[in-house]
Design a protein around this motif. Structure first.
Motif, PDB file in Angstrom:
ATOM      1  N   LYS A  86      51.457  19.534  52.510  1.00 29.22           N
ATOM      2  CA  LYS A  86      51.927  20.574  53.431  1.00 29.22           C
ATOM      3  C   LYS A  86      51.078  21.837  53.285  1.00 29.22           C
ATOM      4  O   LYS A  86      50.697  22.474  54.281  1.00 29.22           O
ATOM      5  CB  LYS A  86      53.396  20.881  53.106  1.00 29.22           C
ATOM      6  CG  LYS A  86      54.119  21.704  54.114  1.00 29.22           C
ATOM      7  CD  LYS A  86      55.594  21.795  53.733  1.00 29.22           C
ATOM      8  CE  LYS A  86      56.318  22.785  54.627  1.00 29.22           C
ATOM      9  NZ  LYS A  86      57.703  22.976  54.186  1.00 29.22           N
ATOM     10  N   ALA A  87      50.770  22.178  52.031  1.00 25.22           N
ATOM     11  CA  ALA A  87      49.977  23.391  51.772  1.00 25.22           C
ATOM     12  C   ALA A  87      48.581  23.272  52.376  1.00 25.22           C
ATOM     13  O   ALA A  87      48.033  24.234  52.927  1.00 25.22           O
ATOM     14  CB  ALA A  87      49.898  23.653  50.267  1.00 25.22           C
ATOM     15  N   ALA A  88      47.993  22.057  52.280  1.00 27.91           N
ATOM     16  CA  ALA A  88      46.647  21.862  52.829  1.00 27.91           C
ATOM     17  C   ALA A  88      46.667  22.044  54.345  1.00 27.91           C
ATOM     18  O   ALA A  88      45.784  22.673  54.926  1.00 27.91           O
ATOM     19  CB  ALA A  88      46.134  20.469  52.453  1.00 27.91           C
ATOM     20  N   ARG A  89      47.701  21.498  54.971  1.00 25.78           N
ATOM     21  CA  ARG A  89      47.811  21.662  56.431  1.00 25.78           C
ATOM     22  C   ARG A  89      47.961  23.140  56.781  1.00 25.78           C
ATOM     23  O   ARG A  89      47.330  23.637  57.714  1.00 25.78           O
ATOM     24  CB  ARG A  89      49.009  20.893  56.966  1.00 25.78           C
ATOM     25  CG  ARG A  89      48.784  19.393  57.021  1.00 25.78           C
ATOM     26  CD  ARG A  89      50.098  18.654  57.218  1.00 25.78           C
ATOM     27  NE  ARG A  89      49.946  17.271  56.830  1.00 25.78           N
ATOM     28  CZ  ARG A  89      49.725  16.295  57.699  1.00 25.78           C
ATOM     29  NH1 ARG A  89      49.655  16.550  58.982  1.00 25.78           N
ATOM     30  NH2 ARG A  89      49.564  15.054  57.288  1.00 25.78           N
ATOM     31  N   ALA A  90      48.801  23.817  56.000  1.00 28.39           N
ATOM     32  CA  ALA A  90      49.035  25.245  56.275  1.00 28.39           C
ATOM     33  C   ALA A  90      47.753  26.050  56.111  1.00 28.39           C
ATOM     34  O   ALA A  90      47.530  27.035  56.805  1.00 28.39           O
ATOM     35  CB  ALA A  90      50.118  25.774  55.337  1.00 28.39           C
ATOM     36  N   ALA A  91      46.905  25.615  55.178  1.00 27.30           N
ATOM     37  CA  ALA A  91      45.649  26.338  54.936  1.00 27.30           C
ATOM     38  C   ALA A  91      44.532  25.864  55.861  1.00 27.30           C
ATOM     39  O   ALA A  91      43.396  26.344  55.773  1.00 27.30           O
ATOM     40  CB  ALA A  91      45.224  26.155  53.470  1.00 27.30           C
ATOM     41  N   GLY A  92      44.855  24.897  56.746  1.00 27.50           N
ATOM     42  CA  GLY A  92      43.857  24.412  57.701  1.00 27.50           C
ATOM     43  C   GLY A  92      42.787  23.552  57.075  1.00 27.50           C
ATOM     44  O   GLY A  92      41.663  23.457  57.588  1.00 27.50           O
ATOM     45  N   ILE A  93      43.107  22.896  55.945  1.00 20.58           N
ATOM     46  CA  ILE A  93      42.127  22.041  55.268  1.00 20.58           C
ATOM     47  C   ILE A  93      42.261  20.627  55.814  1.00 20.58           C
ATOM     48  O   ILE A  93      43.334  20.018  55.742  1.00 20.58           O
ATOM     49  CB  ILE A  93      42.361  22.048  53.734  1.00 20.58           C
ATOM     50  CG1 ILE A  93      42.264  23.478  53.197  1.00 20.58           C
ATOM     51  CG2 ILE A  93      41.362  21.131  53.044  1.00 20.58           C
ATOM     52  CD1 ILE A  93      42.747  23.627  51.759  1.00 20.58           C
ATOM     53  N   GLU A  94      41.147  20.118  56.374  1.00 18.72           N
ATOM     54  CA  GLU A  94      41.154  18.777  56.942  1.00 18.72           C
ATOM     55  C   GLU A  94      40.979  17.745  55.829  1.00 18.72           C
ATOM     56  O   GLU A  94      40.064  17.868  55.004  1.00 18.72           O
ATOM     57  CB  GLU A  94      40.003  18.657  57.947  1.00 18.72           C
ATOM     58  CG  GLU A  94      40.010  17.372  58.736  1.00 18.72           C
ATOM     59  CD  GLU A  94      38.704  17.176  59.496  1.00 18.72           C
ATOM     60  OE1 GLU A  94      38.424  16.033  59.878  1.00 18.72           O
ATOM     61  OE2 GLU A  94      37.966  18.177  59.672  1.00 18.72           O
ATOM     62  N   LEU A  95      41.857  16.754  55.787  1.00 14.89           N
ATOM     63  CA  LEU A  95      41.806  15.763  54.711  1.00 14.89           C
ATOM     64  C   LEU A  95      41.572  14.366  55.277  1.00 14.89           C
ATOM     65  O   LEU A  95      42.370  13.897  56.086  1.00 14.89           O
ATOM     66  CB  LEU A  95      43.118  15.765  53.924  1.00 14.89           C
ATOM     67  CG  LEU A  95      43.519  17.067  53.232  1.00 14.89           C
ATOM     68  CD1 LEU A  95      44.915  16.933  52.634  1.00 14.89           C
ATOM     69  CD2 LEU A  95      42.519  17.424  52.144  1.00 14.89           C
ATOM     70  N   PRO A  96      40.527  13.666  54.859  1.00 15.55           N
ATOM     71  CA  PRO A  96      40.306  12.301  55.334  1.00 15.55           C
ATOM     72  C   PRO A  96      41.249  11.315  54.651  1.00 15.55           C
ATOM     73  O   PRO A  96      41.454  10.205  55.135  1.00 15.55           O
ATOM     74  CB  PRO A  96      38.864  12.012  54.926  1.00 15.55           C
ATOM     75  CG  PRO A  96      38.625  12.869  53.745  1.00 15.55           C
ATOM     76  CD  PRO A  96      39.465  14.092  53.931  1.00 15.55           C
ATOM     77  N   ASP A  97      41.797  11.704  53.534  1.00 14.34           N
ATOM     78  CA  ASP A  97      42.722  10.860  52.788  1.00 14.34           C
ATOM     79  C   ASP A  97      43.789  11.812  52.247  1.00 14.34           C
ATOM     80  O   ASP A  97      43.454  12.804  51.578  1.00 14.34           O
ATOM     81  CB  ASP A  97      41.967  10.163  51.639  1.00 14.34           C
ATOM     82  CG  ASP A  97      42.868   9.235  50.828  1.00 14.34           C
ATOM     83  OD1 ASP A  97      44.106   9.385  50.867  1.00 14.34           O
ATOM     84  OD2 ASP A  97      42.315   8.363  50.135  1.00 14.34           O
ATOM     85  N   ARG A  98      45.047  11.500  52.533  1.00 13.33           N
ATOM     86  CA  ARG A  98      46.100  12.454  52.140  1.00 13.33           C
ATOM     87  C   ARG A  98      46.192  12.603  50.627  1.00 13.33           C
ATOM     88  O   ARG A  98      46.805  13.544  50.136  1.00 13.33           O
ATOM     89  CB  ARG A  98      47.437  12.024  52.738  1.00 13.33           C
ATOM     90  CG  ARG A  98      47.432  12.141  54.232  1.00 13.33           C
ATOM     91  CD  ARG A  98      48.736  11.651  54.834  1.00 13.33           C
ATOM     92  NE  ARG A  98      49.712  12.715  54.928  1.00 13.33           N
ATOM     93  CZ  ARG A  98      50.877  12.584  55.563  1.00 13.33           C
ATOM     94  NH1 ARG A  98      51.179  11.422  56.140  1.00 13.33           N
ATOM     95  NH2 ARG A  98      51.731  13.577  55.628  1.00 13.33           N
ATOM     96  N   GLN A  99      45.632  11.642  49.898  1.00  7.97           N
ATOM     97  CA  GLN A  99      45.641  11.785  48.440  1.00  7.97           C
ATOM     98  C   GLN A  99      44.703  12.901  47.972  1.00  7.97           C
ATOM     99  O   GLN A  99      44.703  13.277  46.813  1.00  7.97           O
ATOM    100  CB  GLN A  99      45.279  10.474  47.761  1.00  7.97           C
ATOM    101  CG  GLN A  99      46.401   9.455  47.749  1.00  7.97           C
ATOM    102  CD  GLN A  99      47.516   9.727  46.754  1.00  7.97           C
ATOM    103  OE1 GLN A  99      48.663   9.362  47.000  1.00  7.97           O
ATOM    104  NE2 GLN A  99      47.199  10.364  45.649  1.00  7.97           N
ATOM    105  N   LEU A 100      43.891  13.451  48.897  1.00  7.39           N
ATOM    106  CA  LEU A 100      43.064  14.621  48.567  1.00  7.39           C
ATOM    107  C   LEU A 100      43.866  15.916  48.747  1.00  7.39           C
ATOM    108  O   LEU A 100      43.297  17.006  48.651  1.00  7.39           O
ATOM    109  CB  LEU A 100      41.839  14.686  49.479  1.00  7.39           C
ATOM    110  CG  LEU A 100      40.609  13.869  49.088  1.00  7.39           C
ATOM    111  CD1 LEU A 100      39.584  13.903  50.216  1.00  7.39           C
ATOM    112  CD2 LEU A 100      39.980  14.386  47.817  1.00  7.39           C
TER     113      LEU A 100
END
Lengths: 140, 485
Positions: B259-273
């Motif tokens: 959730k935090a990564a999405r909020a920070a606008g960080i694109e993740l190719p694998d949600r485990q990142l």
């Protein structure tokens, strides 16, 4: 629900399986039972203890991750392994998982593999003609 | 992110592959790998793509590094090393792994292999009896109260040493003296507490083990002597981590970091990142909980050390102090922490992630134990239960090229089911016994799953870091007795 339909997928480091069901709640229940079957064999277990677990997640993948993580917790912390599982959607989001669990007893149960955590690794819940399907990787 | 079928890479020399910055990569990738490992299929495109994906994360410094035991992990590759700017960078549970501070401890003894052989079965049996193995294994020390667990999380190895399961001097030879600063027990969930309370002093399952071995070859006599190792000398290797406690901490934080990564606008190719800025509330919370699990793991290996010493005392009829059972070293190989490193020629405080990689410091480094200051920090690299493990020593190039890191092990080449298929019709326990190795395991199929054929030959891995000059071979240890989960 008993006898989940699942297929073990070869994975070098850990344990992966593919599971299918008619809808998301059924998929979650089937995945929880598949995990129990893969570890201990459902045929060696009897449902003696009812357990209710609330699962939440913003999307289907996180819901499935939540349910499998709860199952890992129950086994590792409390020695409880599900033998029956039913999942129902909760108004406002999430699922309520109703489990019938057996208590692990080293004299009766031998583990084939032991799961330490569920993962989100490559996890996708996909729609199929028959319902939904997911491939799950469990950390061993 | 690098999500195409191929990731671009080029060979720099016999031991190094460069993944030049392309796509969304912010820095280059550097993989220590020989042609043998690549051609043999031990290093695949998926793993290299993960090195490239890590290079895309915000605030990464220097380069995204991977060791020759690299293999496909969750998000980060196993064998990966990445350093992030504490101000602009991220911290990721995927960069640490589920088994927080999984690591290795090596004990040395004054005993020769010939002295131990006659009582080996007694030693292994006593270890198997007093060190619980398998999932949910409990009772290694005693069930901890919540307050005691908090103390474990805040004091690490010192907790077990203070409960009669170690010597004060043990702590001198543990990374960070067995305690990472910044533990925040308030960030640990009730579920993690419940899983952790009964698991201190337990080995766990999977590839974890405690192994009696002996020094079969000395490559660097002066350094081996500094570490207390001699040809034919008996050793004990302990490989385990933070057990269900650490797994629960990681499990709890993955959705929060997603959730935090999405909020920070960080694109993740694998949600485990999944990750969060180091200084964000989620980043600070994860670090505080992760440090608790790291300290639990240090305490766990310390508690097991106490049990191992008791097993030898019973079998040899002498106190462990008179058997010279000292800790050579204890290293984490799944960790995030703050360290000082030179980046682009300037000293910087970084948030280093090592996932399946071992810290490797050279002679003279302030974090190297005083007794080893003239040679460097021991680097412990376990292999499989049938072949060998290595003791290496850190070299200056490790600092320059890999943030003071080296490889951590062999890595699997066969899945568990493939190993069981390979073992069909064979009696692996008998094969091990015939090779002079006593094996005891809790799981029905553990011995087949963990058979030597299931792992890469650790020598191939170690040869790369040795030739690359990031760590030097000191001694080779062969197993004679193993307990597994």
């Amino acid at each position: 629900m008993t006898a989940p339909r699942y297929t073990v997928v070869d994975h070098t480091g850990d344990f992966a399986f593919e599971v299918e069901a008619a809808d998301l709640p059924s998929l979650v229940a089937a995945a929880v039972l598949a995990a129990a079957d893969a570890q201990f064999g459902l045929e060696s277990l009897s449902a003696i203890e009812p357990v209710e677990v609330a699962c939440d997640g913003a999307d289907p993948e996180l819901l499935l991750f939540s349910a499998l993580s709860e199952a890992v917790f129950l086994a590792d912390a409390r020695g409880l392994v599900p033998v029956t599982a039913e999942a129902a959607a909760v108004p406002g989001g999430g699922l309520l998982l109703r489990l019938g669990c057996d208590r692990l007893d080293p004299a009766r149960h031998a583990a084939r593999v032991l799961f330490k955590a569920a993962t989100l690794h490559g996890l996708r819940v996909e729609r199929t003609a028959a319902g939904v399907r997911a491939t799950v990787v469990m950390d061993t | 992110m690098i999500d195409g079928p191929d990731v671009r890479w080029e060979r720099l020399d016999d031991e190094r592959i460069r993944i030049p910055r392309h796509g969304a990569m912010r820095v280059d990738g550097l993989v220590f790998a020989s042609d043998d490992l690549v051609r043999g299929g031990s290093i695949d495109t998926q793993s290299l793509r993960q090195v490239a994906n890590v290079a895309c994360l915000p605030g990464i410094l220097g380069r995204s590094v991977a060791m020759p035991d690299i293999h496909w992990g969750y998000g980060f590759p196993i064998g990966g090393v990445a350093a992030f700017d504490p101000d602009d960078g991220v911290i990721s549970p995927g960069g640490v792994g589920y088994d927080i501070n999984c690591g290795v401890r090596l004990l040395r003894t004054d005993l020769s292999v010939d002295e131990v052989r006659p009582v080996l079965r007694d030693v292994v049996r006593a270890m198997f009896r007093t060190i619980p193995t398998g999932i949910g294994a409990r009772g290694g020390v005693v069930a901890l109260t919540r307050d005691e667990l908090r103390e474990v999380c805040e004091t690490g190895a010192a907790f077990a040493a203070g409960r009669g399961l170690g010597w004060e001097s043990d702590l001198d030879h543990v990374e960070e003296r067995g305690r990472i600063a910044g533990a925040d027990f308030g960030q640990v969930s009730a579920k993690a507490v419940e899983r952790g309370r009964g698991q201190l002093g337990t080995l766990g399952s999977g590839n974890h083990f405690a192994e009696v071995g002996y020094v079969a070859q000395v490559d660097d006599p002066a350094t081996a002597a500094a570490f207390g190792l001699f040809a034919g000398g008996v050793t004990v290797t302990i490989h385990t981590g933070s057990r269900g406690f650490g797994h629960q901490v990681c499990t709890d934080f993955i959705p929060r970091m997603d959730k935090a990564a999405r909020a920070a606008g960080i694109e993740l190719p694998d949600r485990q990142l999944a990750c969060a800025p180091v200084g964000s509330p989620e980043g600070r919370a994860y670090f505080g909980a992760m440090a608790c699990a790291a300290n639990f793991a240090f305490a766990n290996r310390q508690a097991i050390t106490g049990r191992v010493r008791e097993a030898f005392e019973a079998a040899m009829g002498k106190p462990a102090t008179r058997l010279g059972m000292r800790v050579v070293y204890d290293v984490a190989h799944n960790i995030a922490k703050f360290e000082e490193h030179s980046v682009d020629g300037r000293p910087r405080r970084v948030c280093i992630h090592r996932k399946g990689a071992t810290r490797a410091l050279p002679a003279g480094h302030p974090q190297t134990p005083r007794e080893y200051a003239h040679v460097g920090q021991p680097v412990l690299v376990p292999g499989d239960m049938g072949r060998a493990s290595y003791v290496l020593v850190g070299l200056p190039s490790a600092l320059g090229e890999a943030f003071g890191s080296s490889c951590h092990g062999a890595g699997r080449v066969l899945s568990r089911s493939a190993a069981i298929r390979t073992a069909k019709g064979r009696d692996i326990r008998r094969e091990m016994e015939d090779a002079g190795i006593v094996v005891m395991a809790a799981g029905r199929e553990t011995i087949a799953e963990e058979m030597p054929d299931a792992y890469k030959d650790v020598t191939q891995v170690v040869d790369v870091v040795h030739r690359a000059g990031i760590a030097r071979k000191v001694a080779l240890i062969r197993p004679i007795g193993v307990i597994k989960g």
